[in-house]
Write a protein that holds these residues in place. Structure first.
Motif, PDB file in Angstrom:
ATOM      1  N   ARG A 197       0.861  -1.187   0.000  1.00  0.00           N
ATOM      2  CA  ARG A 197       0.000   0.000   0.000  1.00  0.00           C
ATOM      3  C   ARG A 197       0.892   1.230   0.000  1.00  0.00           C
ATOM      4  O   ARG A 197       1.973   1.215   0.616  1.00  0.00           O
ATOM      5  CB  ARG A 197      -0.847   0.013   1.271  1.00  0.00           C
ATOM      6  N   PRO A 198       0.450   2.318  -0.651  1.00  0.00           N
ATOM      7  CA  PRO A 198       1.325   3.496  -0.756  1.00  0.00           C
ATOM      8  C   PRO A 198       1.748   4.051   0.609  1.00  0.00           C
ATOM      9  O   PRO A 198       2.857   4.586   0.750  1.00  0.00           O
ATOM     10  CB  PRO A 198       0.467   4.519  -1.507  1.00  0.00           C
ATOM     11  N   GLU A 199       0.886   3.902   1.622  1.00  0.00           N
ATOM     12  CA  GLU A 199       1.226   4.488   2.928  1.00  0.00           C
ATOM     13  C   GLU A 199       2.173   3.596   3.751  1.00  0.00           C
ATOM     14  O   GLU A 199       2.680   4.004   4.801  1.00  0.00           O
ATOM     15  CB  GLU A 199      -0.046   4.811   3.740  1.00  0.00           C
ATOM     16  N   THR A 200       2.418   2.378   3.253  1.00  0.00           N
ATOM     17  CA  THR A 200       3.264   1.449   4.012  1.00  0.00           C
ATOM     18  C   THR A 200       4.745   1.724   3.748  1.00  0.00           C
ATOM     19  O   THR A 200       5.153   1.926   2.611  1.00  0.00           O
ATOM     20  CB  THR A 200       2.934  -0.004   3.606  1.00  0.00           C
ATOM     21  N   TYR A 214      13.953  -5.880   9.604  1.00  0.00           N
ATOM     22  CA  TYR A 214      13.167  -4.791   9.019  1.00  0.00           C
ATOM     23  C   TYR A 214      11.947  -4.477   9.876  1.00  0.00           C
ATOM     24  O   TYR A 214      11.513  -5.290  10.699  1.00  0.00           O
ATOM     25  CB  TYR A 214      12.744  -5.133   7.580  1.00  0.00           C
ATOM     26  N   ILE A 215      11.429  -3.275   9.639  1.00  0.00           N
ATOM     27  CA  ILE A 215      10.166  -2.866  10.275  1.00  0.00           C
ATOM     28  C   ILE A 215       9.222  -2.457   9.154  1.00  0.00           C
ATOM     29  O   ILE A 215       9.589  -1.635   8.309  1.00  0.00           O
ATOM     30  CB  ILE A 215      10.345  -1.612  11.157  1.00  0.00           C
ATOM     31  N   ILE A 216       8.027  -3.022   9.147  1.00  0.00           N
ATOM     32  CA  ILE A 216       6.986  -2.530   8.238  1.00  0.00           C
ATOM     33  C   ILE A 216       6.081  -1.628   9.081  1.00  0.00           C
ATOM     34  O   ILE A 216       5.623  -2.041  10.149  1.00  0.00           O
ATOM     35  CB  ILE A 216       6.169  -3.684   7.621  1.00  0.00           C
ATOM     36  N   PHE A 217       5.887  -0.411   8.635  1.00  0.00           N
ATOM     37  CA  PHE A 217       5.094   0.514   9.454  1.00  0.00           C
ATOM     38  C   PHE A 217       4.377   1.539   8.602  1.00  0.00           C
ATOM     39  O   PHE A 217       4.636   1.676   7.400  1.00  0.00           O
ATOM     40  CB  PHE A 217       5.981   1.212  10.491  1.00  0.00           C
ATOM     41  N   ASN A 218       3.461   2.248   9.251  1.00  0.00           N
ATOM     42  CA  ASN A 218       2.835   3.407   8.608  1.00  0.00           C
ATOM     43  C   ASN A 218       2.651   4.493   9.658  1.00  0.00           C
ATOM     44  O   ASN A 218       2.691   4.222  10.868  1.00  0.00           O
ATOM     45  CB  ASN A 218       1.494   3.034   7.968  1.00  0.00           C
ATOM     46  N   PHE A 219       2.480   5.711   9.165  1.00  0.00           N
ATOM     47  CA  PHE A 219       2.203   6.831  10.074  1.00  0.00           C
ATOM     48  C   PHE A 219       0.698   7.004  10.203  1.00  0.00           C
ATOM     49  O   PHE A 219      -0.048   6.757   9.264  1.00  0.00           O
ATOM     50  CB  PHE A 219       2.797   8.125   9.515  1.00  0.00           C
ATOM     51  N   LYS A 220       0.288   7.469  11.374  1.00  0.00           N
ATOM     52  CA  LYS A 220      -1.134   7.784  11.549  1.00  0.00           C
ATOM     53  C   LYS A 220      -1.209   9.060  12.359  1.00  0.00           C
ATOM     54  O   LYS A 220      -0.476   9.215  13.349  1.00  0.00           O
ATOM     55  CB  LYS A 220      -1.804   6.631  12.309  1.00  0.00           C
ATOM     56  N   SER A 221      -2.086   9.943  11.926  1.00  0.00           N
ATOM     57  CA  SER A 221      -2.280  11.162  12.709  1.00  0.00           C
ATOM     58  C   SER A 221      -2.924  10.759  14.033  1.00  0.00           C
ATOM     59  O   SER A 221      -3.895   9.998  14.043  1.00  0.00           O
ATOM     60  CB  SER A 221      -3.184  12.101  11.914  1.00  0.00           C
ATOM     61  N   SER A 222      -2.402  11.215  15.155  1.00  0.00           N
ATOM     62  CA  SER A 222      -2.888  10.679  16.426  1.00  0.00           C
ATOM     63  C   SER A 222      -3.702  11.674  17.238  1.00  0.00           C
ATOM     64  O   SER A 222      -4.053  11.411  18.373  1.00  0.00           O
ATOM     65  CB  SER A 222      -1.715  10.161  17.261  1.00  0.00           C
TER      66      SER A 222
END
Ligand SMILES: CC(C)(COP(=O)(O)OP(=O)(O)OC[C@H]1O[C@@H](n2cnc3c(N)ncnc32)[C@H](O)[C@@H]1OP(=O)(O)O)[C@@H](O)C(=O)NCCC(=O)NCCS
Length: 416
Positions: A197-200, A214-222
């Protein structure tokens, strides 16, 4: 009268309608979204021979369906075939008419024919599937901590961002980890083929061509009040050695000025030893003085369907060096073929299936708890204390408990 058969392309839309209504949380509502869901399910089934869609028809109409997955799971030091079940969905007009029950019976028989000794699923309700003989896996923990509390090591020079084209190196790293980790499942072909996914984002520890963590992550507005406040949601953390972990943690630590919290969902029950402050951001105190450091839940469940097959596959595993002639009597009301008594002689820890009636001690238990115990999730003596298992001679309590004590509880990051 029901017929269960493989779904075809033309079944995808009705199946997606049933799925969209069953999994309201997916928020698939418009006709276009339903069509897209059907297309996606079909594409994955086509790409990957290890994923199969089946439906249950009554009077020629589809009233429920499921996805089955042929997983290769690391069980201690052996690879075994594990049948996964997912996306069970029943037409709202046909609930409580045994559609699910018949689908699960079909699924069990399907994998029994394939000689898979073990099944796995994520339950919508643990009690529903426990009744059908599935036992709890290791608990899942949700940690929330501040990036600045993670250890800042000497370096992060090997940490780089990688993307889809590096996927094979990521999967190689993942599979080396699988080979060493009880409970992990290999990636299937569909996982390899689908773009991220583009946000990943993937931050990897790379040494030359090799990725060792490795770390797979995404940002989220909190925060609704502050658009600058951000959370990192770690979806997967894999590392092969402490150098890789240290650099990845140093990378996360360096995000402290912009990232308020890191959320990490994992079966690692020891992770609170890593940050300098183990407390979660809830600020809750559990009386009298227990600082909340994670929340927990029951997730993946396991079910043994072939005891002789499983212990034959585990013939080289050392069950803690014990010597014991053990009779296991399993109760299984959902799949009676599996119920009955099995004789296993453990010689210096190695199991051997036996016939006859020669044994030192007999234990009796339900298949669900039996499955959890063999996976190393729950100790036998706890089940005995709780009155959920019986033993012919309590002098053997310690021996039986030690036989089934695993060095580590199973870990699984595969979602299905
Ligand atoms: C949850 C869901 C799949 C249930 O489907 P369903 O077809 O309504 O369920 P069933 O009628 O087959 O109910 C299970 C039956 O198995 C029976 N059963 C369970 N264990 C049994 C056992 N050991 N021996 C005999 N019968 C057993 C139950 O008693 C129940 O029958 P009853 O209602 O006559 O008591 C369906 O409601 C649904 O699609 N929900 C939304 C999506 C979802 O959450 N899916 C699950 C994801 S894992």
């Amino acid at each position: 009268m029901s017929t269960i058969k493989r779904l075809t392309r033309k079944d995808m839309f009705p199946f997606a309608v049933i799925g969209a209504n069953a999994y309201v949380g997916m928020k698939v509502t418009s006709e276009e979204d339903i069509r897209k869901l059907g297309d996606r399910l079909w594409k994955m089934e086509r790409i990957d021979p290890e994923i199969n869609l089946y439906g249950l028809f009554r009077k020629g109409k589809l009233v429920g369906g499921m996805r089955m997955f042929d997983f290769t799971m690391r069980m201690f030091s052996t690879d075994i075939l594990v049948g996964g079940l997912g996306f069970v969905a029943v037409d709202l007009l046909h609930k409580r008419e045994h559609v699910c029950k018949e689908l699960v019976e079909f699924y069990i028989n399907h994998y029994a024919k394939k000689k898979s000794p073990m099944l796995a699923l994520y339950p919508f309700r643990p009690d529903f599937y426990r009744k059908m003989g599935f036992g709890y896996g290791a608990k899942i923990n949700q940690y929330r901590f501040k990036p600045g509390d993670l250890p800042k090591g000497a370096s992060r020079e090997h940490v780089v961002f990688v993307d889809h084209k590096d996927r094979q190196a990521i999967i190689d790293c993942y599979h080396r980890y699988v080979a060493k980790t009880h409970g992990m499942m290999k990636r299937n072909k569909a996982y390899l083929s689908f773009p991220l996914r583009p946000e990943t984002k993937i931050a990897a520890y790379r040494k030359g061509k090799r990725i060792e963590g490795y770390i797979i992550f995404n940002f989220k507005s909190s925060s609704d009040e502050n658009w600058l406040e951000t959370e990192i949601q770690m979806q997967e953390l894999i590392y092969e050695n402490r150098e890789a972990l240290s650099e990845l943690m140093t990378f996360l630590n360096s995000q402290a000025d912009q990232v308020h919290t890191i959320r990490y969902i994992t079966q690692d029950e020891f992770f609170h030893f890593l940050p300098s402050d183990p407390r979660t951001d809830s600020g809750k105190l559990i009386p009298p003085v227990g600082h909340e450091c994670n929340t927990q839940g029951v997730g993946l469940m396991y079910r043994i369907i072939d005891t002789p097959g499983l212990f034959r596959a585990l013939k080289n595993h050392n069950f803690n060096g014990r010597n014991c002639k053990l009779k296991i009597t399993v109760r299984d009301s959902f799949y009676p073929k599996n119920a009955g008594s099995y004789l296993i002689h453990f010689v210096d820890g190695r199991p051997k299936m036996k016939t006859g009636n020669e044994y030192d001690v007999e234990i009796v238990m339900d298949v669900a708890d039996y499955s959890s115990m063999v996976m190393g999730v729950v100790p036998y003596d706890k089940l005995y204390e709780y009155g959920q298992a019986e033993i012919s001679d309590p002098a053997y309590l310690d021996t039986v408990t030690k036989i089934f004590t695993a060095d580590k509880k199973p870990i699984c990051v595969t979602q299905f």
